[in-house]
Design an enzyme around this catalytic site. Sequence first.
Site, PDB file in Angstrom:
ATOM      1  N   GLU A 155       0.813  -1.223   0.000  1.00  0.00           N
ATOM      2  CA  GLU A 155       0.000   0.000   0.000  1.00  0.00           C
ATOM      3  C   GLU A 155       0.848   1.276   0.000  1.00  0.00           C
ATOM      4  O   GLU A 155       0.810   2.069   0.952  1.00  0.00           O
ATOM      5  CB  GLU A 155      -0.966  -0.004   1.178  1.00  0.00           C
ATOM      6  CG  GLU A 155      -1.959  -1.140   1.103  1.00  0.00           C
ATOM      7  CD  GLU A 155      -3.083  -1.054   2.141  1.00  0.00           C
ATOM      8  OE1 GLU A 155      -2.889  -0.412   3.172  1.00  0.00           O
ATOM      9  OE2 GLU A 155      -4.149  -1.646   1.892  1.00  0.00           O
ATOM     10  N   CYS A 160       6.642  12.794   1.580  1.00  0.00           N
ATOM     11  CA  CYS A 160       7.774  13.154   2.433  1.00  0.00           C
ATOM     12  C   CYS A 160       8.262  14.535   2.009  1.00  0.00           C
ATOM     13  O   CYS A 160       8.411  14.801   0.816  1.00  0.00           O
ATOM     14  CB  CYS A 160       8.873  12.112   2.268  1.00  0.00           C
ATOM     15  SG  CYS A 160      10.398  12.558   3.112  1.00  0.00           S
ATOM     16  N   GLU A 310      -6.422  -8.222  -0.772  1.00  0.00           N
ATOM     17  CA  GLU A 310      -6.757  -8.353   0.656  1.00  0.00           C
ATOM     18  C   GLU A 310      -8.234  -8.051   0.844  1.00  0.00           C
ATOM     19  O   GLU A 310      -8.805  -7.192   0.160  1.00  0.00           O
ATOM     20  CB  GLU A 310      -6.001  -7.319   1.501  1.00  0.00           C
ATOM     21  CG  GLU A 310      -4.519  -7.495   1.603  1.00  0.00           C
ATOM     22  CD  GLU A 310      -3.890  -6.386   2.471  1.00  0.00           C
ATOM     23  OE1 GLU A 310      -4.591  -5.820   3.337  1.00  0.00           O
ATOM     24  OE2 GLU A 310      -2.702  -6.100   2.270  1.00  0.00           O
ATOM     25  N   GLU A 358      -2.458  -5.215  15.150  1.00  0.00           N
ATOM     26  CA  GLU A 358      -3.548  -5.893  14.437  1.00  0.00           C
ATOM     27  C   GLU A 358      -4.019  -7.169  15.113  1.00  0.00           C
ATOM     28  O   GLU A 358      -4.638  -8.025  14.483  1.00  0.00           O
ATOM     29  CB  GLU A 358      -3.131  -6.123  12.983  1.00  0.00           C
ATOM     30  CG  GLU A 358      -3.103  -4.792  12.249  1.00  0.00           C
ATOM     31  CD  GLU A 358      -2.689  -4.861  10.800  1.00  0.00           C
ATOM     32  OE1 GLU A 358      -1.923  -5.776  10.447  1.00  0.00           O
ATOM     33  OE2 GLU A 358      -3.114  -3.984  10.031  1.00  0.00           O
TER      34      GLU A 358
HETATM   35  C1  GLA Z   1      -4.098  -3.024   4.860  1.00  0.00           C
HETATM   36  C2  GLA Z   1      -2.689  -3.577   4.892  1.00  0.00           C
HETATM   37  C3  GLA Z   1      -2.555  -4.826   5.700  1.00  0.00           C
HETATM   38  C4  GLA Z   1      -3.382  -4.766   6.962  1.00  0.00           C
HETATM   39  C5  GLA Z   1      -4.813  -4.500   6.581  1.00  0.00           C
HETATM   40  C6  GLA Z   1      -5.744  -4.480   7.768  1.00  0.00           C
HETATM   41  O1  GLA Z   1      -4.812  -3.357   3.771  1.00  0.00           O
HETATM   42  O2  GLA Z   1      -2.157  -3.780   3.623  1.00  0.00           O
HETATM   43  O3  GLA Z   1      -1.186  -5.009   6.004  1.00  0.00           O
HETATM   44  O4  GLA Z   1      -2.896  -3.760   7.781  1.00  0.00           O
HETATM   45  O5  GLA Z   1      -4.888  -3.232   5.970  1.00  0.00           O
HETATM   46  O6  GLA Z   1      -7.072  -4.264   7.381  1.00  0.00           O
HETATM   47 ZN    ZN Z   2      12.079  12.563   1.573  1.00  0.00          ZN
END
Ligand code: GLA
Ligand code: ZN
Length: 677
Positions: A155, A160, A310, A358
């Site tokens: 993700e 920055c 996911e 988590e």
């Molecule tokens: C994101 C992240 C995962 C996890 C999920 C939890 O999608 O990529 O690593 O943290 O959220 O919902």
């Molecule tokens: Zn930077």
Amino acid sequence: MQKNTNIRLEQLLHGGDYNPEQWLDSPEILEKDLEFFLKANINVITVGMFSWSVLEPEDGKYQIDWLIEIVNKMYQNGIYTILGTPSGARPQWLAKSYPEVLRVNANRERQLFGARHNHCYTSLAYRKKVRDINMLLAKELGNHPGIILLHLSNEYGGDCHCPLCQAKFREWLKERYKTIEELNRRWNTTFWSHIYQDFEQVESPSPKGEMLLHALNLDWRRFVTAQTVDFAEWEKQAIRDGGCEKPITTNFMGDYDGLNYRKFKEVLDIASWDSYPEWHRKPEIQTARETAMQHDFMRSLLKKPFLLMESSPSSTNWQDVSKLRKPGILRAASLQAIAHGSDSALYFQMRQSKGASEKLHGAVIDHYGGEDTRVYQEVCQVGKALAELTELRGTKQNSKIALLYDTENRWALMDAQGPRNCGMPYKETADKMYAALRRQGVNVDVIDMEDVLKDYQIILIPMLYMFRAGIEKKIRAFVENGGTVIMTFWSGVVDDADSCFLGETPSKLTDVLGLRRTEIDGLYDEEENTAIPKKNNSLSLNKKYTCRNLCELVKVSDAEVLMTYEKDFYKGLPVLTCNQYGKGRIYYVCADMEEAFYTDLIEAVFEKEKIEKPFSFIPEGVEVTTRQSKEDSYLIVQNFNREAVALDFPKSNYEVIYGTQSEKLDSFSTVVLKKVK
Ligand code: GLA
Ligand code: ZN
């Protein structure tokens, strides 16, 4: 080596994020996991995204045997691996030895070590360490037959503001504008005495400094995307240099607007995303539609099957409320991804962590650790369903209809002050149009201004405030050649540097539209107007609809007026127009209309343009999509209502390959039909 941009597997993928590094001292747990996976028809795991401190416990000292062992063991049992690169979370030692890897926020404060996704994409120190570990992973595991896909980082997101990034930003601007005079001209910096003498004076936006120079904000966002794409390219190159040519993806975050995901097209072989709808907050059908639009956006990126990377098998732990999914939703949501062109239904996470952030997030295997849980049983049902639907893998989704929803436009539109600072309904208008299209049961591509338009029959264009990438020329040609466009208010206002067009607007399209905008009225939250149909209008529209938030006033030159405002000083002015241009037609919607308006408008336009629909009548809450291979065509029907609904299935030409076709479609159930040849 020949480039392989597809996963060479014949199955729909089922599995997800797995963190064996958290259980290395409990081999019995890892052993048990495998049993659970096999019973649930899990055929893929995603590993490595958060393993850096185990893979490289000290600078330059690697330890990857444990990972090789996991990949081997899974492969021997018929389970494949998606290999993640670990750049999303760095080890302590790395932050300590190379403080420049730590991100600097917009207030110019450098972050301490911690959390994740908070490194500088420009830092060469960071890039070098990422390159080393990616190359090693590619060398040691990249050609393992069990590895089917490389997953870059996790993700990507955020920005920055460190000195290294500032310098890169200036370089990027120099490349774009060549001279500081040109930058001043395009950014309109004479306003509030902001003229720059040198690129060196340009700083990224900051709450402590400049936040209101729209062109600066826009270019900063563009730069952040470019720099993140460059980082992703860098990661990919390391994998290639390590000798691995397998396909590459990275997991996107749906409607996240911090990055323009389209710009990743060249880096990726496969698009993938993480879907976390807030189930049961709104009626399920609404949640399903919003999710469907995200799926369609992801599929439209590369115009081929994507992956649901996911999703939570149960609740999340980061939304306001950790809501359980009601029975049947997991399967419906997983199959919905397939229905919209995904070749997978993957979860976060396979086994729930024992501690840290988590630990309370839903998982396939929870702390209890048994298979007699509701969630595990439902995961098994999904596994069974995916196995039964194997033949859908790799099939495409053809679409003649597109919705143009553009990230850069969204940035600019939402950043402007006026005409409504308490909410500009861009996403909402797109959602309403999308829902109206989906009610017709047709596949919808979600595209942006850089896409090719000519292959579509109908294009819906909500609030295209900014015109860029020659879109006005493309729209003109599209309509001229027989296409149908439905465009809304607040289109064609600014250019690609967020400066207003002079002269008639929507810029360079007023002759195509047969009208020009004169004013736009922002409405208070509690205000509304009404659109009333004109007698004998060409779409036979005959109902009244509510308008809110924004009412545009237009002056018509050629267009037919189909609806008008009922009140206020603009009573009688057009709300809906249609202009014939060349061989096509373009509709213009002047106000922010209620959803029912779009539903009826699109139904009428579909009838007029003779658009083919899979069903003549689809009850509300039922979703229909199609997937096609060269030989076969599939109809996927899902009921997102809490009750069973009656549906007239095609009487012939189709056989059921999944689910039960009866008079009624059960709540949250799915039926897949295949066209008989
Ligand atoms: C994101 C992240 C995962 C996890 C999920 C939890 O999608 O990529 O690593 O943290 O959220 O919902
Ligand atoms: Zn930077």
